[in-house]
Write a protein that holds these residues in place. Sequence first.
Motif, PDB file in Angstrom:
ATOM      1  N   PHE A 145       0.828  -1.207   0.000  1.00  0.00           N
ATOM      2  CA  PHE A 145       0.000   0.000   0.000  1.00  0.00           C
ATOM      3  C   PHE A 145       0.870   1.268   0.000  1.00  0.00           C
ATOM      4  N   ALA A 146       1.864   1.293   0.902  1.00  0.00           N
ATOM      5  CA  ALA A 146       2.720   2.487   1.008  1.00  0.00           C
ATOM      6  C   ALA A 146       3.462   2.765  -0.295  1.00  0.00           C
ATOM      7  N   GLU A 147       3.845   1.700  -0.985  1.00  0.00           N
ATOM      8  CA  GLU A 147       4.565   1.866  -2.250  1.00  0.00           C
ATOM      9  C   GLU A 147       3.667   2.477  -3.316  1.00  0.00           C
ATOM     10  N   LEU A 148       2.430   2.001  -3.384  1.00  0.00           N
ATOM     11  CA  LEU A 148       1.497   2.556  -4.366  1.00  0.00           C
ATOM     12  C   LEU A 148       1.177   4.016  -4.032  1.00  0.00           C
ATOM     13  N   VAL A 149       1.048   4.318  -2.730  1.00  0.00           N
ATOM     14  CA  VAL A 149       0.766   5.694  -2.311  1.00  0.00           C
ATOM     15  C   VAL A 149       1.892   6.629  -2.740  1.00  0.00           C
ATOM     16  N   GLN A 150       3.131   6.183  -2.549  1.00  0.00           N
ATOM     17  CA  GLN A 150       4.278   7.010  -2.944  1.00  0.00           C
ATOM     18  C   GLN A 150       4.261   7.277  -4.445  1.00  0.00           C
ATOM     19  N   LYS A 151       3.969   6.255  -5.224  1.00  0.00           N
ATOM     20  CA  LYS A 151       3.905   6.420  -6.682  1.00  0.00           C
ATOM     21  C   LYS A 151       2.765   7.369  -7.064  1.00  0.00           C
ATOM     22  N   ALA A 152       1.626   7.252  -6.326  1.00  0.00           N
ATOM     23  CA  ALA A 152       0.477   8.104  -6.615  1.00  0.00           C
ATOM     24  C   ALA A 152       0.784   9.564  -6.311  1.00  0.00           C
ATOM     25  N   TYR A 153       1.524   9.790  -5.244  1.00  0.00           N
ATOM     26  CA  TYR A 153       1.902  11.166  -4.902  1.00  0.00           C
ATOM     27  C   TYR A 153       2.760  11.779  -6.010  1.00  0.00           C
ATOM     28  N   LEU A 154       3.717  11.005  -6.485  1.00  0.00           N
ATOM     29  CA  LEU A 154       4.587  11.500  -7.549  1.00  0.00           C
ATOM     30  C   LEU A 154       3.808  11.770  -8.832  1.00  0.00           C
ATOM     31  N   ALA A 155       2.687  11.048  -8.961  1.00  0.00           N
ATOM     32  CA  ALA A 155       1.846  11.241 -10.155  1.00  0.00           C
ATOM     33  C   ALA A 155       0.759  12.286  -9.902  1.00  0.00           C
ATOM     34  N   ARG A 156       0.836  12.960  -8.753  1.00  0.00           N
ATOM     35  CA  ARG A 156      -0.085  14.032  -8.397  1.00  0.00           C
ATOM     36  C   ARG A 156      -1.536  13.551  -8.261  1.00  0.00           C
ATOM     37  N   VAL A 157      -1.690  12.389  -7.638  1.00  0.00           N
ATOM     38  CA  VAL A 157      -3.022  11.878  -7.307  1.00  0.00           C
ATOM     39  C   VAL A 157      -3.397  12.414  -5.924  1.00  0.00           C
ATOM     40  N   GLN A 158      -4.599  12.936  -5.774  1.00  0.00           N
ATOM     41  CA  GLN A 158      -5.028  13.496  -4.485  1.00  0.00           C
ATOM     42  C   GLN A 158      -5.163  12.385  -3.452  1.00  0.00           C
ATOM     43  N   LEU A 159      -4.465  12.549  -2.329  1.00  0.00           N
ATOM     44  CA  LEU A 159      -4.406  11.502  -1.303  1.00  0.00           C
ATOM     45  C   LEU A 159      -5.155  11.875  -0.028  1.00  0.00           C
ATOM     46  N   TRP A 160      -6.056  12.813  -0.120  1.00  0.00           N
ATOM     47  CA  TRP A 160      -6.930  13.120   1.003  1.00  0.00           C
ATOM     48  C   TRP A 160      -8.335  13.352   0.461  1.00  0.00           C
ATOM     49  N   SER A 161      -9.326  13.191   1.333  1.00  0.00           N
ATOM     50  CA  SER A 161     -10.699  13.418   0.898  1.00  0.00           C
ATOM     51  C   SER A 161     -11.590  13.688   2.104  1.00  0.00           C
ATOM     52  N   ASP A 162     -12.645  14.426   1.843  1.00  0.00           N
ATOM     53  CA  ASP A 162     -13.691  14.561   2.852  1.00  0.00           C
ATOM     54  C   ASP A 162     -14.747  13.509   2.580  1.00  0.00           C
ATOM     55  N   GLY A 163     -15.585  13.266   3.586  1.00  0.00           N
ATOM     56  CA  GLY A 163     -16.674  12.308   3.443  1.00  0.00           C
ATOM     57  C   GLY A 163     -17.892  12.820   4.174  1.00  0.00           C
ATOM     58  N   PHE A 164     -19.057  12.379   3.768  1.00  0.00           N
ATOM     59  CA  PHE A 164     -20.286  12.854   4.371  1.00  0.00           C
ATOM     60  C   PHE A 164     -21.310  11.730   4.378  1.00  0.00           C
ATOM     61  N   TYR A 165     -22.177  11.762   5.408  1.00  0.00           N
ATOM     62  CA  TYR A 165     -23.244  10.761   5.473  1.00  0.00           C
ATOM     63  C   TYR A 165     -24.476  11.372   6.109  1.00  0.00           C
ATOM     64  N   ALA A 166     -25.632  11.089   5.524  1.00  0.00           N
ATOM     65  CA  ALA A 166     -26.926  11.478   6.097  1.00  0.00           C
ATOM     66  C   ALA A 166     -27.804  10.235   6.125  1.00  0.00           C
ATOM     67  N   THR A 167     -28.310   9.878   7.288  1.00  0.00           N
ATOM     68  CA  THR A 167     -29.120   8.666   7.429  1.00  0.00           C
ATOM     69  C   THR A 167     -30.380   8.775   6.577  1.00  0.00           C
ATOM     70  N   PRO A 168     -30.615   7.820   5.694  1.00  0.00           N
ATOM     71  CA  PRO A 168     -31.788   7.903   4.812  1.00  0.00           C
ATOM     72  C   PRO A 168     -33.061   7.397   5.500  1.00  0.00           C
ATOM     73  N   GLY A 169     -34.201   7.755   4.912  1.00  0.00           N
ATOM     74  CA  GLY A 169     -35.476   7.163   5.312  1.00  0.00           C
ATOM     75  C   GLY A 169     -36.083   7.672   6.602  1.00  0.00           C
ATOM     76  N   LEU A 170     -35.575   8.777   7.139  1.00  0.00           N
ATOM     77  CA  LEU A 170     -36.093   9.284   8.403  1.00  0.00           C
ATOM     78  C   LEU A 170     -37.069  10.435   8.173  1.00  0.00           C
ATOM     79  N   HIS A 171     -38.143  10.432   8.914  1.00  0.00           N
ATOM     80  CA  HIS A 171     -39.049  11.583   8.917  1.00  0.00           C
ATOM     81  C   HIS A 171     -39.875  11.553  10.195  1.00  0.00           C
ATOM     82  N   TRP A 172     -40.217  12.741  10.672  1.00  0.00           N
ATOM     83  CA  TRP A 172     -40.916  12.839  11.957  1.00  0.00           C
ATOM     84  C   TRP A 172     -41.727  14.118  11.995  1.00  0.00           C
ATOM     85  N   ASP A 173     -42.997  13.996  12.344  1.00  0.00           N
ATOM     86  CA  ASP A 173     -43.861  15.156  12.498  1.00  0.00           C
ATOM     87  C   ASP A 173     -44.002  15.450  13.981  1.00  0.00           C
ATOM     88  N   PRO A 174     -43.361  16.510  14.477  1.00  0.00           N
ATOM     89  CA  PRO A 174     -43.403  16.795  15.909  1.00  0.00           C
ATOM     90  C   PRO A 174     -44.790  17.181  16.408  1.00  0.00           C
TER      91      PRO A 174
END
Length: 785
Positions: free
Chosen positions: A584-613
């Motif tokens: 893995f580390a070897e591929l990451v090093q090669k990816a960096y040299l090839a200018r591949v983005q090695l960080w990312s954000d992530g997001f999650y919202a639970t589906p199927g929820l609804h509520w009438d207060p």
Amino acid sequence: MNKQTEPFLTTIAPAVWAEVGQSRPHESAVLHVLGEATYTDDIPEVQGTLHAALGLSSKAHANILSMNLDAVKNAPGVVAVFTAKDIPGTNDCGPIVHDDPILSEGLVEYVGQPIFVVVADSHDNARRAARKADISYEELPAILTPQEAKKAQSFVIPPMHLQRGDVKQAFARSPHRVKGEWYVGGQEQFYLEGQISYAVPKEDNGMLVLCSTQHPTEMQHVIAHALGVHSHHILVECRRMGGGFGGKESQSALWAALAAISAAHLKRPVKLRADRDDDMLVTGKRHCFHYEYEVGYDDQGRIIAAKVEMVSRAGFSADLSAPVATRAMCHFDNTYYLGDVDILALCGKTNTQSNTAFRGFGGPQGAIAIEYIVDEIARNLGKDALDVRKINFYGRNDEEGRNVTQYGQKVVDNVIHELVAELEESSEYRQRRAAVQAFNASSPVLKKGLSLTPVKFGIAFNVTHFNQAGALVHVYTDGSVLVNHGGTEMGQGINTKVCQVVAHELGISLEMVRATATDTSKVANTSATAASTGADLNGKAAQDAANTIRQRLAEFAVKLYGGDQSSVGFANGFVHVNSHAIPFAELVQKAYLARVQLWSDGFYATPGLHWDPQTKHGNPFSYYAYGAAVSEVIVDTLTGEWKLLRADALYDAGQSLNPAIDIGQVEGAFIQGMGWLTTEELWWNKGGKLMTHAPSTYKIPAISDCPDDFRVKLYKNRNVADSIHRSKAVGEPPLLLPFSVFFAIRDAVASVAGYKFNPPLNAPATSESILKSVEAVSAMANAAR
């Protein structure tokens, strides 16, 4: 053969290798043991740091007529004293309703309400000075109990009502009825680390606040409003907490705001650390509940109609009482189908601490009420309570008509029948029931009790928009990974689980992944780590971020080695592509040299929820967690003393992310819930002062209270919902398992009169309460002769 061209078969195949589902140590376990884990009070203090303490009200309800703070200002080491008029922005820290002042502005509404803050050169000097204030009051009538609040129609929010069917007609066709009232006390969170905030001024009106909190984003908002600045001026950080249990969700705001206000005025760092007594006097706890109920049932014990009115002790302000009451209403059914039901929830305004979130968040208070009622029904019919419970269970998933909750959500993942059957057999419940009865028949003083109680607990925030999370994942060129997410670590292992998820997604060992402190400048607009959603939400967000990086690396690997991107595998520190296994580390090093983005954000919202207060109807939960426990106790009927002899717990964690951590959570929740129901009694004197405000007067369970025979097992299941790796939450639901302890005690007391009478026993079932219950049952038996 070098590693770059090492054949696929010489490494562990991706289909076999896994980092999730493995028992791994808590990521800070070694640091905890060595005393090297850094909590807020351990952070090295910046030069010039000052220390703050609070001046508290001595009256439960009063107008402040005069306040002389000269003695406070002139005390040794004092640098400044601030009151409400010194707050630059908004004097409020209420999480929902803006009725909770940071400092009193002339009206005090409970003993312990902060009136001023004193800042000195040391913690001790600040505390000593805070007690020198000369304050005169005009006392006003005080309401201290939920019963008094109901009588006075004193509520922090309007009444909440949930109905289904026609209860009046259902009662008319019920052969039997049970009617009564009951009381369940509150509970102090008693985290090991008390409330603490450390505010450090930064340039351009900036403020760094290091805070022990479950909700950094809310702290950011409260501080910004109090200082009259934008949120981007405030950075809140929390590396870990020494426990939270809900007590640091909203109630850490007061401490964070006052530390920041003081630091902003003085342009110097200020630390505000609460002593245990002050912490317990100032902060809210689990809501106590008073119930009035009436239930109709048939000859078998099946519930036909149910009506309950529950009044909580909300305290002087709304805080989180509304969602706590909502969850109590939604959990009144527990594992039972209630066709015709009428639930009224009232949040009583009292002159006590403003009660707040606590592990279970109203769910335990709702569910235990129906369990108490079922226990009464069983004794009235002369049946085993387990049999009455089983006949009232929700129908199996294919049984239409008995699988929809009172709030309209269909129960599609019901495993309570199978789970209880497994526990009934493994715990030898029937044989032990006979043995307990035989023991009691020949033992005039010591009496044993046995009970099996089930759990169904909904997972998600009742407020739909809170069910979202974000994360950042960084892969460095040496193959190591740093993850930041919006959840907070309070000992429950969320960082460990999230790191396992990321490690699994990238196919690397857990040792290569590290979690950083929760930080509002990294992931914005986060939800509280609460409602048992921490791993569910943040695990999914982190998985999303890691998956984005994984796809980038897979695409890059195919460019280097050929093959198809969909067949690229990540496992055991290698990337498998077109019959190659590249570290893995070897591929990451090669990816960096090839200018591949090695960080990312992530997001999650639970589906199927609804509520009438308004209608109290909808799909508020993503799924349900199930469980059951059997407890056996022995009670001394001459003293009220008791001992838990054995406990068997079976809990549905789905496909557990980390069985070792989950079992630990079940064990801890069981003992904490047992404390709530048996030993942890909150007591206010006639003047409204909480007298149980220290370990000397408030009894949490100790090691000696744990059963010698404690059997905890995870039920084999797979979440129907698309949760993180089909796991289930394990933070709050197990706290309901020790219902079995309370009802085992009640069972033992009932045996005093041959199980013919329902013992009047409120919670907590302290030794004093047990003794009174024994005397009451004996009196019933004598009167019946």
